[in-house]
Design an enzyme around this catalytic site. Structure first.
Site, PDB file in Angstrom:
ATOM      1  N   SER A   1       0.493  63.359  16.691  1.00 27.69           N
ATOM      2  CA  SER A   1      -0.526  62.633  16.095  1.00 27.69           C
ATOM      3  C   SER A   1      -0.148  61.200  16.696  1.00 27.69           C
ATOM      4  CB  SER A   1      -0.875  62.788  14.585  1.00 27.69           C
ATOM      5  OG  SER A   1      -1.978  61.861  14.254  1.00 27.69           O
TER       6      SER A   1
ATOM      7  N   CYS B   1      -6.221  60.279   6.798  1.00 32.60           N
ATOM      8  CA  CYS B   1      -6.021  61.513   6.408  1.00 32.60           C
ATOM      9  C   CYS B   1      -6.210  61.708   4.841  1.00 32.60           C
ATOM     10  CB  CYS B   1      -4.511  62.004   6.906  1.00 32.60           C
ATOM     11  SG  CYS B   1      -4.171  63.387   6.255  1.00 32.60           S
TER      12      CYS B   1
ATOM     13  N   CYS C   1      -0.727  58.714   6.048  1.00 29.60           N
ATOM     14  CA  CYS C   1      -1.668  58.254   7.218  1.00 29.60           C
ATOM     15  C   CYS C   1      -2.894  57.890   6.598  1.00 29.60           C
ATOM     16  CB  CYS C   1      -1.590  59.258   8.251  1.00 29.60           C
ATOM     17  SG  CYS C   1      -0.001  59.704   8.629  1.00 29.60           S
TER      18      CYS C   1
ATOM     19  N   CYS D   1      -5.204  77.441  10.832  1.00 24.91           N
ATOM     20  CA  CYS D   1      -4.440  76.150  10.486  1.00 24.91           C
ATOM     21  C   CYS D   1      -3.861  76.137   8.993  1.00 24.91           C
ATOM     22  CB  CYS D   1      -5.641  74.928  10.626  1.00 24.91           C
ATOM     23  SG  CYS D   1      -4.973  73.236  10.146  1.00 24.91           S
TER      24      CYS D   1
ATOM     25  N   CYS E   1     -10.297  68.143  11.006  1.00 20.36           N
ATOM     26  CA  CYS E   1      -8.845  67.583  10.952  1.00 20.36           C
ATOM     27  C   CYS E   1      -9.047  66.232   9.958  1.00 20.36           C
ATOM     28  CB  CYS E   1      -8.698  67.364  12.397  1.00 20.36           C
ATOM     29  SG  CYS E   1      -8.254  68.564  13.398  1.00 20.36           S
TER      30      CYS E   1
ATOM     31  N   GLU F   1      -4.771  74.261   1.300  1.00 18.12           N
ATOM     32  CA  GLU F   1      -5.732  74.906   2.023  1.00 18.12           C
ATOM     33  C   GLU F   1      -5.297  75.369   3.381  1.00 18.12           C
ATOM     34  OE1 GLU F   1      -8.524  71.533   1.650  1.00 18.12           O
ATOM     35  OE2 GLU F   1      -9.209  72.171  -0.381  1.00 18.12           O
TER      36      GLU F   1
ATOM     37  N   ASN G   1     -13.250  62.337  11.103  1.00 19.15           N
ATOM     38  CA  ASN G   1     -14.113  62.962  10.006  1.00 19.15           C
ATOM     39  C   ASN G   1     -13.846  62.269   8.698  1.00 19.15           C
ATOM     40  OD1 ASN G   1     -15.196  65.573  11.460  1.00 19.15           O
ATOM     41  ND2 ASN G   1     -13.281  65.746  11.689  1.00 19.15           N
TER      42      ASN G   1
ATOM     43  N   CYS H   1       1.171  65.312   0.945  1.00 21.02           N
ATOM     44  CA  CYS H   1       1.987  64.654   1.866  1.00 21.02           C
ATOM     45  C   CYS H   1       2.566  63.064   1.508  1.00 21.02           C
ATOM     46  CB  CYS H   1       1.260  64.543   3.226  1.00 21.02           C
ATOM     47  SG  CYS H   1       2.230  63.976   4.647  1.00 21.02           S
TER      48      CYS H   1
ATOM     49  N   GLY I   1      -2.097  58.296  16.749  1.00 25.46           N
ATOM     50  CA  GLY I   1      -2.596  57.002  15.981  1.00 25.46           C
ATOM     51  C   GLY I   1      -3.011  55.945  16.682  1.00 25.46           C
TER      52      GLY I   1
ATOM     53  N   GLY J   1       0.135  68.339   4.892  1.00 23.41           N
ATOM     54  CA  GLY J   1       1.535  67.947   4.819  1.00 23.41           C
ATOM     55  C   GLY J   1       1.994  67.730   6.127  1.00 23.41           C
ATOM     56  N   GLU J   2       3.333  67.416   6.321  1.00 23.68           N
ATOM     57  CA  GLU J   2       4.161  67.095   7.524  1.00 23.68           C
ATOM     58  C   GLU J   2       4.864  68.220   7.816  1.00 23.68           C
ATOM     59  OE1 GLU J   2       4.563  64.914  10.226  1.00 23.68           O
ATOM     60  OE2 GLU J   2       5.975  66.458  10.285  1.00 23.68           O
TER      61      GLU J   2
HETATM   62  S1  SF4 Z   1      -1.986  63.224   8.880  1.00 26.73           S
HETATM   63 FE1  SF4 Z   1      -0.318  64.707   8.510  1.00 26.73          FE
HETATM   64  S2  SF4 Z   1       1.683  63.277   8.143  1.00 26.73           S
HETATM   65 FE2  SF4 Z   1      -0.517  61.945   7.903  1.00 26.73          FE
HETATM   66  S3  SF4 Z   1      -0.652  62.091   5.985  1.00 26.73           S
HETATM   67 FE3  SF4 Z   1      -2.061  63.579   6.598  1.00 26.73          FE
HETATM   68  S4  SF4 Z   1      -0.804  65.544   6.453  1.00 26.73           S
HETATM   69 FE4  SF4 Z   1       0.652  63.655   6.277  1.00 26.73          FE
END
Ligand code: SF4
Length: 349
Positions: free
Chosen positions: A217, A120, A117, A106, A343, A91, A299, A113, A219, A162-163
């Site tokens: 990010s 996410c 996290c 974006c 996000c 997406e 979210n 991924c 955290g 993804g990272e």
């Molecule tokens: S925040 Fe980014 S790095 Fe973490 S799981 Fe989601 S997509 Fe992967």
């Protein structure tokens, strides 16, 4: 059969080398591709016929299918779901910028991924595969093709699925194409790469794409809380990430952007705000650049969601604590939550 390269992933210099043609011809052919999605049938003015034939012989033009578009009813965000030729789905989100007619896209850099996290939706999917450079470029071309006139894509943010630093070579190649004047002509400084914190990737990004902005990010600024939210903390603890970001700042002369997703009762207490302020000061004192802190509202990521959004009162108190410590934080508006475009919500099924 000789392998051909996806034309969307080539800069004019790449095409010139690959096809053995002059750079001027390659520029015109790349420009033609980015306008039309293909090579012209007959050589356009100023391009040698043999150059077109050679370019055709060494390239192909795979396409993404737009599976759906979901326009938010709350704000002008649009979420796009794409399918690649192998059926992989991912997406991208069209984000309106403050200045009318300007948009940011974006984009996703991986299908799923591996970093898991906990706040996410993509992290719940596991990693299916990396995206190819052309698949990244085509996300932007597809969004651009549907902009209301006279809109234009001003910036790109690697903060979709993804990272990006786990797929760095593809991200770097895509970003090179994006900023090519004859391709998408997006200023390299308007490209932001957001990471959960991979030190080797951060250093490589500084070398490979020094104009790009770095987003991180956070955290949590408390190691234990961070480890409970982001498993990556165990492999790469805060101090390692900070050191890499410091090197990035020194090499690129840019301040990193720190994104802090606020989770009710988890990382939004006064102690967390103080820890974040201390971390920001420690970074500025050690590396001479103040990070730009933005607070991101959480979210929902769907069924079994372990978190709640912080209340407006808590969020404002968190900002007050930061501000009393001399750290200014902006609230990042993350739109499109009704179509799961905000996000942390991207997760193509
Ligand atoms: S925040 Fe980014 S790095 Fe973490 S799981 Fe989601 S997509 Fe992967």
């Amino acid at each position: 059969m000789t392998e051909t390269a996806p034309l969307a992933a080539l800069t004019p210099a790449d095409l010139a080398t690959l096809a053995g043609i002059e750079l001027g011809d390659a520029r015109k052919l790349v420009s033609s591709y980015h306008r039309t999605g293909g090579l012209p049938r007959i050589a356009p003015a100023g391009v040698r016929r043999v150059a077109l034939e050679r370019a055709r012989a060494v390239t192909h033009t795979p396409a993404l299918t737009v599976e759906s578009r979901a326009a938010s009813a709350l704000d002008p965000f649009v979420k796009y779901a794409f399918a690649a030729p192998d059926g992989a789905r991912f997406e991208a989100v069209r984000i309106p910028l403050e200045r009318a007619g300007r948009y940011s896209v974006c984009v996703s850099s991986q299908v799923g991924c591996a970093l898991a996290c906990t706040f996410c939706a993509t992290g719940r999917m596991g990693l299916a595969r990396n995206l190819e450079p052309w698949e990244i470029v085509e996300q932007i071309r597809a969004v651009r093709a549907e902009l209301p006139a006279p809109g234009r894509v001003h910036g790109v943010v690697f903060q979709g699925m993804g990272e990006p630093l786990a797929n760095l070579a593809a991200v770097v190649q895509a970003a090179r194409v994006l900023s090519e004047p004859s391709a998408l002509a997006i200023d390299g400084r308007a490209v932001t790469v957001c990471t959960s914190g991979l030190p080797t990737g951060i250093r490589a990004l500084a070398r490979e794409l020094p104009a790009a902005r770095l987003g991180w990010s956070v955290g949590s600024a408390l190691e234990q809380t961070r480890a409970s939210l982001m498993p990556i903390e165990r492999a790469h603890p805060l101090r390692e990430v900070l050191a890499a970001m410091g090197e990035h700042a020194a090499l690129t002369r840019q301040s990193p952007m720190w994104a802090y997703t606020m989770l009710a009762g988890v990382n939004d207490g006064d102690d967390h705000a103080l820890a974040l302020a201390r971390l920001a000061h420690a970074f500025a004192d050690t590396y001479g650049r103040r990070p730009r802190v933005s607070l991101v509202a959480y979210n929902s990521i769907g069924p079994g969601d372990p978190y709640d959004r912080s209340s407006p009162e808590r969020e404002s108190r968190f900002r007050d604590v930061l501000s009393a410590e001399g750290v200014a934080a902006i609230r990042r508006y993350s739109g499109g939550s009704d179509v799961a475009a905000a996000c942390g919500q991207l997760a193509a099924g």
